[in-house]
Motif scaffolding. Structure first.
Motif, PDB file in Angstrom:
ATOM      1  N   THR A 225      -3.550 -12.611   7.928  1.00  0.00           N
ATOM      2  CA  THR A 225      -4.113 -11.604   7.030  1.00  0.00           C
ATOM      3  C   THR A 225      -5.032 -10.711   7.849  1.00  0.00           C
ATOM      4  O   THR A 225      -6.021 -11.181   8.428  1.00  0.00           O
ATOM      5  CB  THR A 225      -4.908 -12.266   5.889  1.00  0.00           C
ATOM      6  OG1 THR A 225      -4.015 -13.085   5.124  1.00  0.00           O
ATOM      7  CG2 THR A 225      -5.553 -11.232   4.986  1.00  0.00           C
ATOM      8  N   ALA A 226      -4.679  -9.427   7.900  1.00  0.00           N
ATOM      9  CA  ALA A 226      -5.499  -8.468   8.652  1.00  0.00           C
ATOM     10  C   ALA A 226      -6.769  -8.148   7.874  1.00  0.00           C
ATOM     11  O   ALA A 226      -7.861  -8.177   8.423  1.00  0.00           O
ATOM     12  CB  ALA A 226      -4.708  -7.197   8.928  1.00  0.00           C
ATOM     13  N   PHE A 227      -6.597  -7.849   6.581  1.00  0.00           N
ATOM     14  CA  PHE A 227      -7.768  -7.581   5.744  1.00  0.00           C
ATOM     15  C   PHE A 227      -7.405  -7.658   4.271  1.00  0.00           C
ATOM     16  O   PHE A 227      -6.235  -7.580   3.897  1.00  0.00           O
ATOM     17  CB  PHE A 227      -8.411  -6.224   6.065  1.00  0.00           C
ATOM     18  CG  PHE A 227      -7.526  -5.031   5.808  1.00  0.00           C
ATOM     19  CD1 PHE A 227      -7.415  -4.475   4.538  1.00  0.00           C
ATOM     20  CD2 PHE A 227      -6.834  -4.446   6.846  1.00  0.00           C
ATOM     21  CE1 PHE A 227      -6.613  -3.382   4.316  1.00  0.00           C
ATOM     22  CE2 PHE A 227      -6.028  -3.344   6.633  1.00  0.00           C
ATOM     23  CZ  PHE A 227      -5.912  -2.810   5.368  1.00  0.00           C
ATOM     24  N   VAL A 228      -8.451  -7.820   3.479  1.00  0.00           N
ATOM     25  CA  VAL A 228      -8.352  -7.774   2.028  1.00  0.00           C
ATOM     26  C   VAL A 228      -9.440  -6.813   1.548  1.00  0.00           C
ATOM     27  O   VAL A 228     -10.617  -7.004   1.866  1.00  0.00           O
ATOM     28  CB  VAL A 228      -8.560  -9.164   1.383  1.00  0.00           C
ATOM     29  CG1 VAL A 228      -8.498  -9.074  -0.135  1.00  0.00           C
ATOM     30  CG2 VAL A 228      -7.551 -10.164   1.910  1.00  0.00           C
ATOM     31  N   ALA A 229      -9.033  -5.789   0.828  1.00  0.00           N
ATOM     32  CA  ALA A 229      -9.983  -4.820   0.268  1.00  0.00           C
ATOM     33  C   ALA A 229      -9.856  -4.863  -1.252  1.00  0.00           C
ATOM     34  O   ALA A 229      -8.756  -4.767  -1.786  1.00  0.00           O
ATOM     35  CB  ALA A 229      -9.688  -3.425   0.785  1.00  0.00           C
ATOM     36  N   GLU A 230     -10.989  -5.033  -1.917  1.00  0.00           N
ATOM     37  CA  GLU A 230     -10.992  -5.115  -3.382  1.00  0.00           C
ATOM     38  C   GLU A 230     -11.989  -4.125  -3.953  1.00  0.00           C
ATOM     39  O   GLU A 230     -13.114  -4.015  -3.459  1.00  0.00           O
ATOM     40  CB  GLU A 230     -11.382  -6.522  -3.841  1.00  0.00           C
ATOM     41  CG  GLU A 230     -10.427  -7.604  -3.384  1.00  0.00           C
ATOM     42  CD  GLU A 230     -10.900  -8.993  -3.766  1.00  0.00           C
ATOM     43  OE1 GLU A 230     -10.114  -9.704  -4.402  1.00  0.00           O
ATOM     44  OE2 GLU A 230     -12.047  -9.336  -3.427  1.00  0.00           O
ATOM     45  N   VAL A 231     -11.566  -3.432  -4.992  1.00  0.00           N
ATOM     46  CA  VAL A 231     -12.434  -2.490  -5.686  1.00  0.00           C
ATOM     47  C   VAL A 231     -12.223  -2.642  -7.187  1.00  0.00           C
ATOM     48  O   VAL A 231     -11.090  -2.722  -7.646  1.00  0.00           O
ATOM     49  CB  VAL A 231     -12.133  -1.028  -5.277  1.00  0.00           C
ATOM     50  CG1 VAL A 231     -12.892  -0.042  -6.150  1.00  0.00           C
ATOM     51  CG2 VAL A 231     -12.464  -0.796  -3.828  1.00  0.00           C
ATOM     52  N   GLN A 232     -13.333  -2.708  -7.912  1.00  0.00           N
ATOM     53  CA  GLN A 232     -13.293  -2.608  -9.360  1.00  0.00           C
ATOM     54  C   GLN A 232     -13.970  -1.293  -9.705  1.00  0.00           C
ATOM     55  O   GLN A 232     -15.190  -1.176  -9.655  1.00  0.00           O
ATOM     56  CB  GLN A 232     -14.014  -3.778 -10.027  1.00  0.00           C
ATOM     57  CG  GLN A 232     -13.272  -5.080  -9.892  1.00  0.00           C
ATOM     58  CD  GLN A 232     -13.931  -6.197 -10.674  1.00  0.00           C
ATOM     59  OE1 GLN A 232     -14.720  -5.969 -11.574  1.00  0.00           O
ATOM     60  NE2 GLN A 232     -13.600  -7.425 -10.323  1.00  0.00           N
ATOM     61  N   GLN A 233     -13.148  -0.299 -10.004  1.00  0.00           N
ATOM     62  CA  GLN A 233     -13.635   1.034 -10.363  1.00  0.00           C
ATOM     63  C   GLN A 233     -13.728   1.082 -11.879  1.00  0.00           C
ATOM     64  O   GLN A 233     -12.765   0.745 -12.573  1.00  0.00           O
ATOM     65  CB  GLN A 233     -12.648   2.093  -9.862  1.00  0.00           C
ATOM     66  CG  GLN A 233     -13.148   3.502  -9.976  1.00  0.00           C
ATOM     67  CD  GLN A 233     -14.253   3.794  -8.988  1.00  0.00           C
ATOM     68  OE1 GLN A 233     -14.134   3.516  -7.799  1.00  0.00           O
ATOM     69  NE2 GLN A 233     -15.341   4.358  -9.474  1.00  0.00           N
TER      70      GLN A 233
END
Length: 160
Positions: free
Chosen positions: A79-87
């Protein structure tokens, strides 16, 4: 003349009304568990997008809608990265039938929030020193229709 103005005011009062009151980030996260090793590998990313929406009533005719995006990028086995956003956004919706309110909250509002969430994801990824992730537009009308059809099918199946 005064009667005509009163009729116009009365007509305006019963017209469907929609207003955006606020847009904000509710939650944001970025993880890069294999850095800096990931930067030394050949970059062949596999991108996975998870998308979810939810809403809650804050007051009569006032709702919070939250669009949650999780982008997981794998490079090879890692896994290179995990990006999470709750807009999130606060929306005033009034003088609409329940079906129209549900459609507005489930489709129209996420359409408004998506560009902000997409920008936040891209910003997180580039700050993590990875190539930008430009998420493709999402057809929230189609997703909403699919969710409604699935819910109806589940209800019919439960009634059998």
């Amino acid at each position: 003349m005064a009667e005509e103005q009163n009729n116009q005011a009365a007509d305006a009062a019963v017209q469907p009304q929609f207003a955006l009151q606020r847009i904000y980030v509710k939650d944001i996260s970025f993880e890069s568990p294999k850095s800096p090793e990931m930067f030394r590998k050949e970059w062949k990313p596999k991108v996975n997008l998870d998308l979810n929406t939810r809403n809650s009533k804050l007051d009569d005719g006032v709702f919070e809608v939250v669009l949650a995006l999780t982008v997981t990028v794998e490079n090879g086995e890692d896994t290179a990265f995990v990006a999470e956003v709750q807009q999130a956004g606060i929306f005033a919706v009034s003088n609409m039938e329940d079906k129209a309110v549900h459609h507005t909250l489930g489709s129209f509002c996420p359409n408004i929030l998506f560009p902000y969430a997409r920008e936040a994801i891209d910003n997180l990824v580039t700050r993590g020193s990875f190539p930008p992730v430009m998420l493709a537009p999402v057809n929230f009308d189609a997703l909403y229709a699919q969710a409604v059809a699935q819910k109806q099918a589940e209800q019919e199946k439960a009634a059998e």
